[in-house]
Structures are given as C-alpha cells and as structure tokens.
Write a protein that holds these residues in place. Structure first.
Motif, PDB file in Angstrom:
ATOM      1  N   PHE A   1     -74.157 -29.513  23.162  1.00  0.00           N
ATOM      2  CA  PHE A   1     -74.963 -29.269  24.358  1.00  0.00           C
ATOM      3  C   PHE A   1     -74.152 -29.663  25.587  1.00  0.00           C
ATOM      4  O   PHE A   1     -73.546 -30.737  25.618  1.00  0.00           O
ATOM      5  CB  PHE A   1     -76.263 -30.077  24.305  1.00  0.00           C
ATOM      6  N   PRO A   2     -74.120 -28.816  26.616  1.00  0.00           N
ATOM      7  CA  PRO A   2     -73.253 -29.091  27.771  1.00  0.00           C
ATOM      8  C   PRO A   2     -73.734 -30.286  28.579  1.00  0.00           C
ATOM      9  O   PRO A   2     -74.900 -30.685  28.515  1.00  0.00           O
ATOM     10  CB  PRO A   2     -73.330 -27.798  28.588  1.00  0.00           C
TER      11      PRO A   2
ATOM     12  N   TYR B   1     -77.629 -32.647  29.418  1.00  0.00           N
ATOM     13  CA  TYR B   1     -77.922 -34.072  29.245  1.00  0.00           C
ATOM     14  C   TYR B   1     -78.349 -34.735  30.543  1.00  0.00           C
ATOM     15  O   TYR B   1     -79.199 -35.633  30.550  1.00  0.00           O
ATOM     16  CB  TYR B   1     -76.687 -34.795  28.680  1.00  0.00           C
ATOM     17  N   ARG B   2     -77.766 -34.296  31.645  1.00  0.00           N
ATOM     18  CA  ARG B   2     -78.090 -34.930  32.927  1.00  0.00           C
ATOM     19  C   ARG B   2     -79.515 -34.653  33.383  1.00  0.00           C
ATOM     20  O   ARG B   2     -80.034 -35.338  34.252  1.00  0.00           O
ATOM     21  CB  ARG B   2     -77.098 -34.466  33.999  1.00  0.00           C
TER      22      ARG B   2
ATOM     23  N   PHE C   1     -74.195 -39.561  36.058  1.00  0.00           N
ATOM     24  CA  PHE C   1     -74.171 -40.568  35.007  1.00  0.00           C
ATOM     25  C   PHE C   1     -75.418 -41.442  34.999  1.00  0.00           C
ATOM     26  O   PHE C   1     -75.376 -42.597  34.576  1.00  0.00           O
ATOM     27  CB  PHE C   1     -72.901 -41.419  35.141  1.00  0.00           C
ATOM     28  N   SER C   2     -76.522 -40.873  35.452  1.00  0.00           N
ATOM     29  CA  SER C   2     -77.823 -41.507  35.266  1.00  0.00           C
ATOM     30  C   SER C   2     -78.579 -40.694  34.222  1.00  0.00           C
ATOM     31  O   SER C   2     -78.089 -39.688  33.732  1.00  0.00           O
ATOM     32  CB  SER C   2     -78.595 -41.549  36.588  1.00  0.00           C
ATOM     33  N   ARG C   3     -79.774 -41.167  33.849  1.00  0.00           N
ATOM     34  CA  ARG C   3     -80.570 -40.466  32.838  1.00  0.00           C
ATOM     35  C   ARG C   3     -79.692 -40.213  31.603  1.00  0.00           C
ATOM     36  O   ARG C   3     -78.960 -41.096  31.159  1.00  0.00           O
ATOM     37  CB  ARG C   3     -81.173 -39.182  33.416  1.00  0.00           C
ATOM     38  N   GLY C   4     -79.779 -38.994  31.056  1.00  0.00           N
ATOM     39  CA  GLY C   4     -78.982 -38.690  29.870  1.00  0.00           C
ATOM     40  C   GLY C   4     -77.489 -38.692  30.117  1.00  0.00           C
ATOM     41  O   GLY C   4     -76.700 -38.733  29.176  1.00  0.00           O
ATOM     42  N   GLY C   5     -77.100 -38.658  31.396  1.00  0.00           N
ATOM     43  CA  GLY C   5     -75.683 -38.694  31.729  1.00  0.00           C
ATOM     44  C   GLY C   5     -75.000 -39.987  31.345  1.00  0.00           C
ATOM     45  O   GLY C   5     -73.773 -40.052  31.257  1.00  0.00           O
ATOM     46  N   ARG C   6     -75.791 -41.036  31.102  1.00  0.00           N
ATOM     47  CA  ARG C   6     -75.197 -42.306  30.665  1.00  0.00           C
ATOM     48  C   ARG C   6     -74.480 -42.140  29.316  1.00  0.00           C
ATOM     49  O   ARG C   6     -73.483 -42.807  29.052  1.00  0.00           O
ATOM     50  CB  ARG C   6     -76.278 -43.384  30.556  1.00  0.00           C
ATOM     51  N   LEU C   7     -75.002 -41.266  28.474  1.00  0.00           N
ATOM     52  CA  LEU C   7     -74.351 -40.991  27.192  1.00  0.00           C
ATOM     53  C   LEU C   7     -72.970 -40.385  27.402  1.00  0.00           C
ATOM     54  O   LEU C   7     -72.023 -40.689  26.671  1.00  0.00           O
ATOM     55  CB  LEU C   7     -75.214 -40.031  26.363  1.00  0.00           C
TER      56      LEU C   7
ATOM     57  N   ALA D   1     -82.424 -37.729  25.505  1.00  0.00           N
ATOM     58  CA  ALA D   1     -80.998 -37.443  25.378  1.00  0.00           C
ATOM     59  C   ALA D   1     -80.427 -38.036  24.092  1.00  0.00           C
ATOM     60  O   ALA D   1     -79.581 -37.425  23.434  1.00  0.00           O
ATOM     61  CB  ALA D   1     -80.251 -37.994  26.587  1.00  0.00           C
ATOM     62  N   SER D   2     -80.897 -39.216  23.722  1.00  0.00           N
ATOM     63  CA  SER D   2     -80.408 -39.859  22.495  1.00  0.00           C
ATOM     64  C   SER D   2     -80.731 -39.025  21.265  1.00  0.00           C
ATOM     65  O   SER D   2     -79.920 -38.929  20.334  1.00  0.00           O
ATOM     66  CB  SER D   2     -81.023 -41.255  22.359  1.00  0.00           C
ATOM     67  N   ALA D   3     -81.908 -38.420  21.254  1.00  0.00           N
ATOM     68  CA  ALA D   3     -82.299 -37.577  20.122  1.00  0.00           C
ATOM     69  C   ALA D   3     -81.399 -36.339  20.032  1.00  0.00           C
ATOM     70  O   ALA D   3     -80.949 -35.954  18.946  1.00  0.00           O
ATOM     71  CB  ALA D   3     -83.758 -37.166  20.252  1.00  0.00           C
ATOM     72  N   PHE D   4     -81.135 -35.718  21.177  1.00  0.00           N
ATOM     73  CA  PHE D   4     -80.257 -34.548  21.177  1.00  0.00           C
ATOM     74  C   PHE D   4     -78.815 -34.937  20.829  1.00  0.00           C
ATOM     75  O   PHE D   4     -78.109 -34.182  20.173  1.00  0.00           O
ATOM     76  CB  PHE D   4     -80.308 -33.846  22.540  1.00  0.00           C
ATOM     77  N   ARG D   5     -78.434 -36.124  21.270  1.00  0.00           N
ATOM     78  CA  ARG D   5     -77.075 -36.575  20.958  1.00  0.00           C
ATOM     79  C   ARG D   5     -76.908 -36.784  19.454  1.00  0.00           C
ATOM     80  O   ARG D   5     -75.849 -36.484  18.881  1.00  0.00           O
ATOM     81  CB  ARG D   5     -76.777 -37.873  21.711  1.00  0.00           C
ATOM     82  N   SER D   6     -77.940 -37.276  18.797  1.00  0.00           N
ATOM     83  CA  SER D   6     -77.896 -37.444  17.345  1.00  0.00           C
ATOM     84  C   SER D   6     -77.729 -36.097  16.656  1.00  0.00           C
ATOM     85  O   SER D   6     -76.925 -35.944  15.728  1.00  0.00           O
ATOM     86  CB  SER D   6     -79.175 -38.137  16.869  1.00  0.00           C
ATOM     87  N   LEU D   7     -78.478 -35.091  17.130  1.00  0.00           N
ATOM     88  CA  LEU D   7     -78.342 -33.741  16.585  1.00  0.00           C
ATOM     89  C   LEU D   7     -76.952 -33.190  16.870  1.00  0.00           C
ATOM     90  O   LEU D   7     -76.325 -32.555  16.009  1.00  0.00           O
ATOM     91  CB  LEU D   7     -79.413 -32.836  17.191  1.00  0.00           C
TER      92      LEU D   7
END
Length: 234
Positions: A192-193, A197-198, A21-27, A205-211
């Motif tokens: 995306f798995p 994200y991690r 839950f760090s980096r993109g894992g926060r999302l 990660a925010s950009a991929f999350r938007s997609l």
C-alpha cells in the motif's frame, strides 16, 4: 505544482513532518529509519553525507548514534527545521547542515564513508548524473530509495498533481551500472502506498501494515512493493 517546486516552498517545511509522519505515517517513519540504520551499520565516527536531508529526520538520528554527518538540502526552510530539531535533540554541535545542490556536491572525491539519499530520486530530473555525483564523493557506500513503477504507487502517483518519478528494476540496474555501483542488498516494502497510510489512524494503519508484510513474505510478491531500498558499494 511540480514536486521540486512544492518541496522548496517555504510554507511546506513547517508542516512537512506533521503531514507525512503523523497518523499512519508514523509506521513509514519507523520503517525508513530502520532501513537506514540496518544498511549503515556501526556509526561511531563514520563520515556520512545525507543528500536531500529535509527537516533532518535521518541526520539527527545518525548524529545521535555517533556519526560524523553533514546534512545537505536545497531548501533553506527545510534546513532551518532540521537545525531546530538538532538543537532540541542536543546534537547541534556534532553535525552540520548546509544548503547545496546534489548535482554539484562541494566535496572532494571519496570524502565520505557513506552517502544516504532518502526521498530524493522520485524528484530527480536527471537521476543518472545525481547518482554519479553521490558515488563520486563516497569511498564505500551509497544508500537510496526509489518508488516503483509497477506497483500501487503508480495509481497514487497518477492522482497526485505534483507527480513523482517511478522506477522499474531494469531502470535501477541500469543506473547502478552506469554509475559503477555494485548492489549488495535490496529490500522491497509497502504494497500500500505511503499516501494511503498517511490518511488513516495508527490502529487502522497497523492492521494494514500486518497485511502488507504478509503479502510481501509470499515468494514473488515483492514485485508489488511500492518502495525499494538499495544498498550499494563503490
């Protein structure tokens, strides 16, 4: 190392949150907490059991919002991390952590208003018996998540040495029917798995999350989701 063995290793607990839950894992952390809060609704004085509570991410959050909650896990090291987290949040006197086996819950029938099991069923060797036990101790709600078989998660899962159990919609429906649980809501998320994200920074990660969310908003494409949240009633 198999998933259950890896999870129970003492050296995993201390780094578990940082690795996941760090980096993109926060999302992922934010989305999972949102899903749990939305499903459980008002929490003041609600009796809640969290099975496989790990380091207490959800246990502490729910205690802070007024739930009367017990967090159970099979890993003593994970539970110790949870106790430290509860103490830091000032809720150590308002929740209980206990070590136990989800296959034999030490509670009477209908003891809790809600039972939550997040990040559990991908490690479950006998999901039918586990779900039946969760249903037994709940007088109203069982909320859980699964990783999905026909998704990008299957590619990620193939590459993982420890592996995890993936579920089709048919398998989930069958489990619910055999456990006498009624599905009242299902949400499907993350094309995306999680592992992807991690590995990437927050901004990427925010950009991929938007997609991700745009893809899932297209009718019929929720079948691509790698994770599903299941809100059921007894």
């Amino acid at each position: 190392m198999k998933g259950q063995e890896w999870y129970q290793a003492d050296d995993v607990a201390a780094e578990y949150d940082d690795k996941r839950f760090s980096r993109g894992g926060r999302l992922i952390d934010r989305r999972e907490k949102e899903a749990v809060l939305d499903a459980l609704g008002p929490l003041e004085d609600k009796r809640v059991l969290e099975v496989a509570c790990g380091t207490g991410r959800f246990t502490v959050m729910l205690a802070e919002r007024g739930a009367d909650i017990v967090g159970m896990d099979i890993s003593a090291a994970m539970l110790e991390e949870g106790r430290q987290k509860a103490q830091a949040a000032g809720v150590s006197d308002t929740l209980e952590f206990m070590r136990g086996d989800a296959a034999r819950l030490p509670f009477p029938d209908d003891h809790f208003d809600s039972v939550v099991a997040m990040r559990f069923f991908h490690l479950a060797d006998t999901p039918k018996s586990f779900l039946a036990e969760l249903r037994r101790v709940s007088n109203d709600q069982v909320f859980f998540d699964t990783f999905n078989r026909f998704s990008t998660r299957s590619i990620y899962n193939w590459a993982l040495p420890m592996g995890s159990r993936l579920y089709s919609r048919y398998e989930v429906d069958s489990l619910l029917e055999k456990s006498n649980l009624e599905l009242v809501n299902a949400e499907h998320d993350f094309v995306f798995p999680y592992g992807f994200y991690r590995q990437i920074p927050d901004d990427v990660a925010s950009a991929f999350r938007s997609l991700d969310t745009k893809l899932l908003s297209v009718p019929g494409l929720d079948r691509l989701a790698s994770v599903s949240y299941w809100d059921t009633r007894v």
